[in-house]
Write an enzyme that holds these catalytic residues in place. Sequence first.
Site, mmCIF file in Angstrom:
data_model
loop_
_atom_site.group_PDB
_atom_site.id
_atom_site.type_symbol
_atom_site.label_atom_id
_atom_site.label_comp_id
_atom_site.label_asym_id
_atom_site.label_seq_id
_atom_site.Cartn_x
_atom_site.Cartn_y
_atom_site.Cartn_z
ATOM 1 N N ASP A 128 -60.866 -18.847 -40.877
ATOM 2 C CA ASP A 128 -61.620 -19.085 -39.643
ATOM 3 C C ASP A 128 -62.287 -17.821 -39.141
ATOM 4 O OD1 ASP A 128 -61.040 -21.706 -39.445
ATOM 5 O OD2 ASP A 128 -59.361 -21.475 -38.052
ATOM 6 N N LYS A 131 -68.157 -19.724 -40.269
ATOM 7 C CA LYS A 131 -69.602 -19.491 -40.235
ATOM 8 C C LYS A 131 -70.140 -19.783 -41.637
ATOM 9 C CE LYS A 131 -71.539 -15.847 -41.259
ATOM 10 N NZ LYS A 131 -71.617 -14.405 -41.452
ATOM 11 N N MET A 167 -59.195 -21.087 -24.644
ATOM 12 C CA MET A 167 -60.518 -21.712 -24.720
ATOM 13 C C MET A 167 -61.040 -22.119 -23.345
ATOM 14 S SD MET A 167 -59.947 -24.120 -28.053
ATOM 15 C CE MET A 167 -58.449 -24.867 -27.489
HETATM 16 N N1 SAH Z 1 -54.142 -21.154 -32.764
HETATM 17 C C1 SAH Z 1 -54.616 -20.116 -31.882
HETATM 18 C C2 SAH Z 1 -55.448 -20.648 -30.762
HETATM 19 C C3 SAH Z 1 -56.723 -21.302 -31.218
HETATM 20 S S1 SAH Z 1 -57.729 -21.807 -29.907
HETATM 21 C C4 SAH Z 1 -53.415 -19.332 -31.363
HETATM 22 O O1 SAH Z 1 -52.260 -19.733 -31.541
HETATM 23 O O2 SAH Z 1 -53.630 -18.265 -30.821
HETATM 24 C C5 SAH Z 1 -58.803 -20.413 -29.741
HETATM 25 C C6 SAH Z 1 -58.536 -19.722 -28.423
HETATM 26 O O3 SAH Z 1 -57.427 -18.866 -28.538
HETATM 27 C C7 SAH Z 1 -59.666 -18.832 -27.977
HETATM 28 O O4 SAH Z 1 -60.669 -19.550 -27.322
HETATM 29 C C8 SAH Z 1 -58.945 -17.915 -27.015
HETATM 30 O O5 SAH Z 1 -58.697 -18.532 -25.794
HETATM 31 C C9 SAH Z 1 -57.615 -17.768 -27.700
HETATM 32 N N2 SAH Z 1 -57.575 -16.561 -28.539
HETATM 33 C C10 SAH Z 1 -57.324 -16.500 -29.854
HETATM 34 N N3 SAH Z 1 -57.317 -15.234 -30.285
HETATM 35 C C11 SAH Z 1 -57.544 -14.467 -29.210
HETATM 36 C C12 SAH Z 1 -57.643 -13.067 -28.987
HETATM 37 N N4 SAH Z 1 -57.486 -12.209 -29.979
HETATM 38 N N5 SAH Z 1 -57.890 -12.624 -27.744
HETATM 39 C C13 SAH Z 1 -58.046 -13.494 -26.717
HETATM 40 N N6 SAH Z 1 -57.956 -14.816 -26.864
HETATM 41 C C14 SAH Z 1 -57.712 -15.297 -28.095
#
Ligand code: SAH
Length: 532
Positions: free
Chosen positions: A44, A66, A184
């Site tokens: 991803d 992408k 998100m």
């Molecule tokens: N499975 C992922 C979440 C996926 S949804 C997890 O467990 O972290 C994607 C969202 O995760 C983004 O929109 C943001 O809100 C958050 N996110 C993921 N990585 C991030 C990061 N490094 N810094 C801030 N927010 C992050």
Amino acid sequence: MRFFLFLYQMSGKVYLIGAGPGDPGLLTLRGKEILEKADVVVYDRLVSPAILGMCNPKAKMVDVGKMPQHHKVKQSEINKLLVQFASEMPDGTIARLKGGDPFVFGRGGEEALELVAAGVEFEIVPGITSAISVPAYAGIPVSHRGIATSFHIITGHEKAESNGELSLDFETLAKCQGTLIFLMGIANMDFIAQRLVECGKDPKTPVAFIEKGTSPYQRTVMATLATAGETIARENVTAPAITIMGGVVELGRSLAWKKNLPLSGKRLVVTRAAKQASGITARLAALGAEVIETPMIETRTLSAPITPKVIASPRSLSAVEAGARQSKASVFDTIADFDILAFTSVNGVESFFKQLFAAGYDVRVLAGKKIASVGKITEKKLLEYGIRCDYVPEDHTGDGLGKLLASLNLDDSRVLLLQGNLADDTLQRLLPKATRWVVYETLPVSELPEWKREAVAMADAVVFASTSAVENFIKTMPQRDEDMDSNSVPRTSFCIGRMTESAARKHDFETVTSDETTMDSLVNKIVEYYTK
Ligand code: SAH
């Protein structure tokens, strides 16, 4: 059950792996183990280049965040892709690498259901979710005695099918005393904050937005529930970001630590060979930098040992390799002519045994031989093959090894040296009658994968330890000419040695050179440069 077992044997295995929030150090050991042997990696957008760099270099890398026309691949297509790879590769290891944890708003469940339906064997490798780790990197504990006894992780994105509105129960959320963590949620945060206040949540509730958490570009922006929407607009908070609400947010003012590291916010490219690079990589990462390892040379085991007598020049190895392959059995028969086998590198050990086994021999060929190693790391590698060293010099250099063997007063024509094509002649000068077998060759890396070129282009600086690294780096990266984006290669370089420095200058790098020709000195120089 039988039916499933049958199907399992017909397809590869898919691993849904959580990559963690970004910092490569937060990938699990299990995740790394799978990535190192994966045949395919489907990844991803949020996965960091340093983690992609840990993948098996031979793996097919599929970017589903992408695609060529910059369209995201649809979830249904990703599901199909996983099943397709599994069926095309009966023994294959297919890694599906996702940001954070695969089951926390990661659609991992949907992918797993599809695999079950297709009878594809799978494993879930949990990851460190951004929901908890990103606040931790900003110094915000999600729970804290006396402040929050629960925390709630919420998607700020999911719309109800019935009316297209956010499917959140604001009444209930507003009543929660615990910490609220929205993933998100940035685009809808103005609305979310307003609704929470309307439903009775204190408008003074502290809020933090943490952008690109755990990466070099991590940023924390503080607000309150009343000012959340306007703060996002004013500070231009962009995804990926986490919103965290509650009293614990205040603790971030005292406990923030990541942003205070001296190299925080820096992405550095290290051009050393992978085995040498890990030392400096770990040190730079501990100081807060994100490190992209981009070795400029690679080693290749020859299909059989070659004696330098038949090598016209080090560059024509593949021509003589074919001849050597035909006579490889007889090559190993001549081991009987030697009393001492001397290894000068881990590559030498690995390549020698690979060739030996491929020719149908095993370690019994070495019965009664004395074994010498240049140093501790090579010695340890030999032990993995069940071989203990008889001779290891104190100073761990070729010179030390040559002198040690020479001091034994043995017939040096009974010594066999197992080396790479670029090994210098130190040992041969000290042991003039010794025989040398070239078991591996060192080649310049000729091409970088696209994801790596992109990551390198976004870096702040490159670390060079040799002139050949500079020259080869320039060859593998797009040139800085008028047609290209002028940022396609970082402008700053950190160099070891004056020769390296002048090579870098020749290619228009700004150079910062270490005082001494050691990694310690270079690391000090890098810190000095960014903290002055
Ligand atoms: N499975 C992922 C979440 C996926 S949804 C997890 O467990 O972290 C994607 C969202 O995760 C983004 O929109 C943001 O809100 C958050 N996110 C993921 N990585 C991030 C990061 N490094 N810094 C801030 N927010 C992050």
